[in-house]
Design an enzyme around this catalytic site. Sequence first.
Site: not given
Length: 555
Positions: A41, A44-45, A275, A280, A282, A284-285
């Site tokens: 957490s 990154n920005c 997915t 599962i 998924a 984000g990026d």
Amino acid sequence: MISRRVVIVGGVAGGASCAARLRRLDENAEIFVFERGGFVSFANCGLPYYIGGIIAPRERLLVASPERFRDYFNIEIRVHHEVTRIDREQRLVEVRNCQTGISFTKPYDTLVLSPGAKPVVPPVPGVDLPGVFTLRLLEDAERIYRWLEDRQVTRAVVVGAGYIGLEMVENLVRRNIAVTLVEAADQILPGFDGEMVVPFYDKLAAHEVDLLLGSPLSAIEPHNSQLAVLAGGKRVDCGAVILCVGVRPEVTLAQAAGLEIGQLGGIRVDEQMRTTDPNIFAVGDAVEVKDLVTGKWTWVPLAGPASRQARVAADVICGRPSRFRGVLGTAIITAFGVTIAKTGLSEKAAQREGIRYQKSYSHSPHHATYYPGSKPISMKLLYDPADGRILGAQAIGESGIDKRIDVISMAIQKGGTVFDLEEAELCYAPQFGSARDPVNIAGFVAGNICRGDVEVAHWEDLDRADQNASPLVIDVRTPGEYAAGAPPRVVNIPLGELRSWLHELPTDRELWVHCGVGQRAYYAARVLSQKGFRVKNLSGGYTTYRSYRRSKPKD
Ligand code: FAD
């Protein structure tokens, strides 16, 4: 009693958000988060601003610690733990402790993948030399920070002029490091249209940033205990190289587990972030989602979508019917006091997708001009000419850019038209806007075109116009403005004199009118069309002309 066992791969934007939401919805779930890096957490920005010294100390980047997750949310987070394999049959993951090398397995009922993206490293010699960096993790930022400090670097090369590249340029300059910015494309910020990014060029020049456009990186070589960067036939000696040429979805695990991967390289998910394996999820990026305008698969590696997808996944795991409605790619970047933002389709994207569009430009002050400090906003709007449905918008200026693009983003999300922008009720006091906000003005300009009150032409249309049937271009600005700079082959008839010239104007040619920003030309177009002339307004006027010309340096 445990209600469900959820294992999450990746503990930053998507992973941490999903974990926290899961706990809020289900107090009895067992939630495990495995994070390969040393931090969870983290922001990154904020990494470029940590390197530039704006964000300090480093701890400010840490939004929450594993201890906080344990204490507040009863969530187990293991940093330095990499998930190395998914066994879908047995519903377990294999995990390696990166510090001890010991592996173990962890069973799950539901697995959430939020492994993010990995930086692209161009396949050229020298990218593995000491002093060459990519920026993704906090550890990367620390390595760059230390290198710049320890070596007292005075010149750096940033490769790639996207969002992160430009932010890095600004922050290196902030550290008094001379910067060369190398970009393979013929413009910076390739996600925007070329004419929209032009104001950055002056800012880069004012900060003595050497900009090498159209210059693909070909090699990096060691040179006298420094580095030499070879790009576009030029050579730049420097003390550090930051590679910012983009990212790719991190799909190693998903691919090995046989989950469907889309054509853009991301994990395929449904609207509920599931997915092709129903156990599962998924986010984000790493995932492909649907573009709200085109309805096609797209890949938008940004923090907002990651966070919203994480929330949807947690909801669905806990039995709620949430859906992720898609993305517009709404994004913003600021550097050297200039801010640019976009939402929806750029013109380049619309052309690539073969989508019918009309476009118009408007230039208006970000707040009332009678109140000190007003700054211009240049806006470009794309819409369906048939019904005015908004397809995309870009805006650049020094202030108030985020507000305008956010409003238009919301309008697109609700299926809005340019007519909705005309009517948008926005807050106004002289410090914040105008009674006719730039959003309204963009709507008026586009609405006038859609209703047929004025026909529009663009500067590239003039370039393409047949020499034999070329229009007569009339500049309706004042003689002073005209003398200070005008496009070639235009005649100057100031708006105030236009009516007295009507009998002199040709009736066998189209008349194209332009002014400073398009407003007086619109008035002129209304006069001329009502007098029976065939007339078009050159959208955005001379202001757009200058950006258009500078975005085409090779013409
Ligand atoms: P991440 O937040 O990257 O988290 C993925 C994590 O998964 C990583 O920490 C990785 O170590 C871990 N991981 C991967 N594989 C495994 C594995 N097998 N086992 C265990 N752990 C694993 N977006 C914006 O919207 N605005 C901005 O201003 C902005 N600025 C940015 C600046 C920088 C320098 C960077 C790098 C990104 C920026 N972004 C910005 C993008 C934004 O940070 C991402 O879109 C967002 O973090 C994506 O969230 P995610 O959970 O998908 O991936």
